[in-house]
Design an enzyme around this catalytic site. Structure first.
Site, mmCIF file in Angstrom:
data_model
loop_
_atom_site.group_PDB
_atom_site.id
_atom_site.type_symbol
_atom_site.label_atom_id
_atom_site.label_comp_id
_atom_site.label_asym_id
_atom_site.label_seq_id
_atom_site.Cartn_x
_atom_site.Cartn_y
_atom_site.Cartn_z
ATOM 1 N N GLN A 37 0.829 -1.204 0.000
ATOM 2 C CA GLN A 37 0.000 0.000 0.000
ATOM 3 C C GLN A 37 0.864 1.254 0.000
ATOM 4 O O GLN A 37 0.350 2.363 -0.188
ATOM 5 C CB GLN A 37 -0.892 0.015 1.239
ATOM 6 C CG GLN A 37 -1.885 -1.120 1.347
ATOM 7 C CD GLN A 37 -2.570 -1.116 2.697
ATOM 8 O OE1 GLN A 37 -2.257 -1.920 3.564
ATOM 9 N NE2 GLN A 37 -3.503 -0.204 2.896
ATOM 10 N N ASP A 43 6.415 4.612 -1.340
ATOM 11 C CA ASP A 43 7.789 5.072 -1.116
ATOM 12 C C ASP A 43 8.854 4.310 -1.908
ATOM 13 O O ASP A 43 10.029 4.675 -1.870
ATOM 14 C CB ASP A 43 8.120 5.006 0.382
ATOM 15 C CG ASP A 43 7.820 3.641 1.007
ATOM 16 O OD1 ASP A 43 7.989 2.618 0.318
ATOM 17 O OD2 ASP A 43 7.411 3.604 2.187
ATOM 18 N N HIS A 84 -1.211 1.479 -4.431
ATOM 19 C CA HIS A 84 -1.569 2.898 -4.409
ATOM 20 C C HIS A 84 -0.587 3.774 -5.174
ATOM 21 O O HIS A 84 -0.556 4.984 -4.985
ATOM 22 C CB HIS A 84 -1.697 3.370 -2.954
ATOM 23 C CG HIS A 84 -2.792 2.676 -2.208
ATOM 24 N ND1 HIS A 84 -2.793 2.539 -0.830
ATOM 25 C CD2 HIS A 84 -3.920 2.075 -2.657
ATOM 26 C CE1 HIS A 84 -3.877 1.877 -0.458
ATOM 27 N NE2 HIS A 84 -4.575 1.584 -1.553
ATOM 28 N N SER A 141 -3.116 -1.417 8.983
ATOM 29 C CA SER A 141 -4.365 -1.434 9.743
ATOM 30 C C SER A 141 -5.521 -1.957 8.898
ATOM 31 O O SER A 141 -6.610 -2.185 9.408
ATOM 32 C CB SER A 141 -4.700 -0.018 10.245
ATOM 33 O OG SER A 141 -4.957 0.839 9.136
#
Length: 282
Positions: A107, A110, A125, A227
């Protein structure tokens, strides 16, 4: 919590028993990159930290919103740019190279998995290292756009702002008014957007399909540092469970998918994953 050697060994045994004979798909979230200096969005209860991020619809709606985004992002990029993979990223790259995991979905935006040596990473993403022009659909590297912004906005050179998730910063609004937004190197358009999925934006269909195909081919799912509050990640856990396959999480705190998990380990992934890579390599 991973606070004693006994706990650490128990966690390691649990993971080894699950993964010794099966190739798990790995899904990572912001928690794997925090020790690399990149803040995460949520606390241990899954509650979002600080202010709400800019929504996709807001970004598209006005030039003022895009000016606000890019002014803050210009100051946040250097910290993302210099971030280095940590031991958790490196351990997952080792597991992939040894074919002990079936694949890797992240997700995060970076690129730290790529820098660690992982390959064919599914960037659910997108990536902050690319910039998309909404007018001509051409992409540019973020470093090229960053240099342009720094040349056009020298007044921000000595301004320091608190880092926020995904390359954002907490910049005083007074610094945003004079900001010159970057232009596309290909068409000179002003509607540049980081090549990431904003809140309120859908994951690209091709990316979603690749992620679901990876779920289909895996023997189980290991969630690391997420999460699972974003539905794009949560749905992968649901699909895995619907296929009768185990889902295990290494995460410090609550997840949206707690009821779906076969095992949940509240431990440091940076400590645990290198030990797992060593154990599975024996």
């Amino acid at each position: 919590m991973l606070d004693t050697l006994d706990h650490q060994e128990n966690h390691l045994d649990t993971l080894y028993r699950a993964m010794a004979e099966r190739r798990f798909l790995v899904l990572t979230g912001a928690g794997i990159s925090t020790s690399s200096g990149i803040p995460d969005y949520r606390d241990s209860e899954g509650v979002r930290r600080g202010r709400a991020p800019m929504m996709y619809q807001e970004f598209l709606a006005t030039a003022q919103a895009r000016r606000r985004y890019w002014a803050r992002a210009m100051l946040g990029w250097p910290r993302v740019r210099i971030a280095q993979p940590n031991q958790a990223h490196l351990a997952l790259a080792t597991l992939q190279q040894r074919e002990r995991i079936s694949g890797l979905i992240t997700q995060n935006v970076d690129t730290l998995h790529d820098q660690a040596g992982s390959h064919d990473v599914i960037e659910l993403h997108g990536s902050l290292h690319r910039v998309l022009c909404l007018d001509c659909q051409q992409r540019s590297t973020r470093d090229v756009i960053q240099r342009q912004m720094e040349i056009d906005n020298p007044y921000l050179a000595e301004v320091h702002a608190v880092q926020a998730p995904d390359g954002d910063t907490l910049l005083d609004p007074t610094f945003e008014e004079r900001f010159q937004v970057p232009r596309c190197p290909h068409c000179n358009g002003e509607r540049l957007k980081p090549d990431v999925v904003f809140f309120g934006e859908n994951v690209a269909p091709a990316t979603a399909a690749r992620a679901m195909a990876a779920v289909e081919h895996a023997d189980g799912l290991l969630v690391v540092g997420s999460s699972l509050m974003a539905y794009s990640a949560f749905r992968l856990c649901k699909a895995m469970v619907e296929q009768g396959k185990p889902v295990i999480a290494i995460n410090l705190g609550k997840t949206r998918g707690d009821e779906l998990l076969q095992v949940k380990i509240e431990a440091s992934c940076e400590r645990l994953l290198p030990l797992l890579a060593e154990r599975l390599g024996q």
